[in-house]
Design an enzyme around this catalytic site. Structure first.
Site, PDB file in Angstrom:
ATOM      1  N   THR A  17       0.809  -1.224   0.000  1.00 53.72           N
ATOM      2  CA  THR A  17       0.000   0.000   0.000  1.00 53.72           C
ATOM      3  C   THR A  17       0.840   1.270   0.000  1.00 53.72           C
ATOM      4  O   THR A  17       0.472   2.273  -0.619  1.00 53.72           O
ATOM      5  CB  THR A  17      -0.916  -0.011   1.255  1.00 53.72           C
ATOM      6  OG1 THR A  17      -1.794  -1.122   1.133  1.00 53.72           O
ATOM      7  CG2 THR A  17      -1.718   1.248   1.391  1.00 53.72           C
ATOM      8  N   ASP A  81       1.397  -6.688  -4.541  1.00 53.72           N
ATOM      9  CA  ASP A  81       0.542  -6.692  -3.359  1.00 53.72           C
ATOM     10  C   ASP A  81       1.051  -7.880  -2.550  1.00 53.72           C
ATOM     11  O   ASP A  81       1.250  -8.967  -3.103  1.00 53.72           O
ATOM     12  CB  ASP A  81      -0.919  -6.913  -3.796  1.00 53.72           C
ATOM     13  CG  ASP A  81      -1.873  -6.813  -2.623  1.00 53.72           C
ATOM     14  OD1 ASP A  81      -1.673  -7.520  -1.625  1.00 53.72           O
ATOM     15  OD2 ASP A  81      -2.826  -6.017  -2.702  1.00 53.72           O
ATOM     16  N   THR A 113       1.262  -4.943   4.022  1.00 55.84           N
ATOM     17  CA  THR A 113       1.065  -5.374   5.410  1.00 55.84           C
ATOM     18  C   THR A 113       0.469  -6.775   5.528  1.00 55.84           C
ATOM     19  O   THR A 113       0.658  -7.433   6.545  1.00 55.84           O
ATOM     20  CB  THR A 113       0.139  -4.393   6.164  1.00 55.84           C
ATOM     21  OG1 THR A 113      -1.105  -4.326   5.466  1.00 55.84           O
ATOM     22  CG2 THR A 113       0.752  -3.024   6.266  1.00 55.84           C
ATOM     23  N   ASP A 114      -0.232  -7.212   4.470  1.00 58.99           N
ATOM     24  CA  ASP A 114      -0.991  -8.469   4.627  1.00 58.99           C
ATOM     25  C   ASP A 114      -0.107  -9.659   4.986  1.00 58.99           C
ATOM     26  O   ASP A 114      -0.493 -10.496   5.793  1.00 58.99           O
ATOM     27  CB  ASP A 114      -1.783  -8.778   3.345  1.00 58.99           C
ATOM     28  CG  ASP A 114      -2.970  -7.844   3.193  1.00 58.99           C
ATOM     29  OD1 ASP A 114      -3.354  -7.208   4.196  1.00 58.99           O
ATOM     30  OD2 ASP A 114      -3.516  -7.740   2.078  1.00 58.99           O
TER      31      ASP A 114
END
Ligand code: ASP
Length: 488
Positions: A17, A81, A113-114
């Protein structure tokens, strides 16, 4: 250690992000965009040094931070991502750190962050004998938004990496540097996206930057830095839930699976259902390593309850206070080393990179026979005040534990059978109170004083009667009677 002078940092930008921009389909990573942001930011750079085709940035100095930090951005293509990242991506990051290890003083990895907690754990194992700071960071709101957490996170990571040597893989988020393999993503919306349930922050950033040096791993290694890029993909995590069946286990534990993190309740508990346990035993006996990690965010897997102990009995290895992310990546790291299941089980319980707390060693206590024996042996060679002070306590401890052998050994070595502790209690008081008939018999055979008085005015016979040790009180009454007769 705090360092002074020019520091070179490599910022490896994998995606996430932090560098995304809004598009009709939602936020997407845009190539070159982060470079542009840095180029125009007066907070993140006050000088641009051209290096071939690339920009090298200089972090502005300030009253508090005069370290002349310069950094280079290494942008991956494609930017990812982090939900799309896998083990090869960890290998690529490890390789880039390895190739640039000598040229840079520290490394920052910009990441979504995931799966950041997984990467933090995996890199902690893949980077061996690390002596430099590696910080992973990102953000919940992209830098392209007016209000965002990316700026603070990147600036904080640069300042920590530029000013301190913290030789481990950390995750910096929302003013805390946490150990990379202790972290879990706890929020999809809060700026405090990560927490470490079982380990304190390595660094807290407030008005000052406070490093908790006691919590930081030491870099004391003479071995050269190296990496292990290979990780085994044959791992999985299985969450226990009420109603879980043996079929759930068998369907999951199919070849080529080699390691399972079993996500259990509370302190490591699972249903005591025989079919479920037999299934786990079958899987474990077949050579698949099963590690027990709690579903709770905080706390430890300990065999306190029967439901936890039986898991250990069927071959499941306790994962202490490891996060699932840490346990999975550690399993994957060890499986790739082609160790035997038994070796892997052993390594899984060891603290390799600060990822788990090893059980505390039992405290020394005068209730521990082995400890008493060791102290008595040491005292043998002492003839001074220490011996005089400790011997009565040891005698009383042996008597209270019913340890006749040790008591004999000490008395044979010259200990005073009638000596008393600070409460005036003798070995006879203690053995009578606890009802250790054998000890009382032995002491009487050695002509112990049968009527010593403790500081409360109590005798061994009174102790034996109060605690209803009939055999001991009968024996003492008889012996005292004989003594009186003999005296008359
Ligand atoms: N889906 C994003 C990622 O992990 C979320 C983030 O970066 O915060 O790459």
């Amino acid at each position: 250690m705090k360092i002074k002078g020019k520091k070179k940092i490599l910022v490896i930008y994998t995606g996430g992000t932090i560098g995304m921009k809004a598009s009709p389909n939602g936020y997407i990573p845009v190539e070159g965009y982060l470079n542009e942001v840095l180029f125009h930011s007066s907070i993140l750079n006050d000088q641009i040094i051209k290096n071939n085709d690339e920009n090298v940035f200089r972090l502005p100095n300030s009253e508090k931070h005069q370290n002349n930090v310069i950094y280079r951005l290494l942008e991956y293509s494609p930017l990812l991502d982090s939900s799309n990242m896998g083990m090869e991506d960890w290998g690529k990051i490890a390789q880039d750190i390895f190739e640039n290890y000598n040229e840079y003083d520290a490394f920052i990895v910009l990441h979504g962050t995931d799966t950041m907690a997984f990467t933090g754990s995996a890199l902690s194992f893949m980077l061996k004998n690390l002596q430099k700071t590696v910080i992973i960071t990102g953000s919940q709101i992209p830098l392209s938004e007016l209000r965002n957490d990316g700026l603070d996170n990147l600036l904080g990571a640069l300042l920590i990496a530029g000013n301190y040597e913290i030789p481990e893989v950390g995750i910096y988020f929302n003013n805390n540097l946490l150990r990379g393999n202790r972290v879990t993503k706890v929020s999809a919306s809060e700026l405090e996206a990560f927490q470490s349930g079982n380990y304190p922050p390595l660094v807290k950033v407030g008005i000052d930057i406070n490093v908790n040096w006691n919590a930081v791993l030491s870099a004391a290694t003479s071995l050269p830095f190296s990496i292990q890029k290979e990780m085994s993909p044959y791992i999985g995590t299985l969450r226990v839930f009420p109603g879980i069946t043996k079929e759930n286990i068998f369907n999951f534990a199919k070849p080529p699976l080699k390691g399972i993190v079993l996500h259990t309740y509370g302190a490591g508990n699972a249903p005591a259902n025989p079919e479920f346990l037999e299934a786990l035993k079958f899987v474990s006996d077949s050579g698949i390593v099963i590690i027990n990690c709690t579903q709770c965010f905080q706390g430890n897997v300990e065999a306190h309850y029967e439901t936890g102990k039986i898991l250990a009995e069927v071959g499941v290895v306790g994962g202490s206070d490891m996060t699932v992310e840490a346990a999975l990546s550690k399993l994957s790291y060890l499986l790739a080393q082609k160790l035997s299941p038994e070796e892997i089980k052993q390594e899984m319980t060891k603290n390799l990179r600060g990822e788990l707390s090893e059980p505390r060693k039992t405290k020394f206590s005068f209730k521990d026979k082995a400890f008493i024996k060791s102290v008595a042996e040491v005292l043998d060679s002492d003839s001074g005040e220490v011996k005089t002070a400790l011997e009565p306590i040891l005698l009383c401890s042996c008597a209270s534990l019913g340890d006749v052998e040790q008591l004999k050994a000490m008395i044979d070595n010259g200990a005073d059978i009638n000596s008393s502790d600070y409460d005036g209690r003798t070995a006879l008081h203690l053995s009578a109170s606890e009802g250790h008939l054998e000890v009382v018999e032995y002491l009487i055979s050695k002509n112990v004083n049968l009527n010593p008085i403790d500081r409360w005015g109590g005798t061994p016979l009174q102790d034996a009667i109060r605690h209803q040790h009939i055999h001991v009180s009968n024996l003492l009454t008889l012996s005292i009677g004989k003594l009186k007769q003999g005296n008359n």
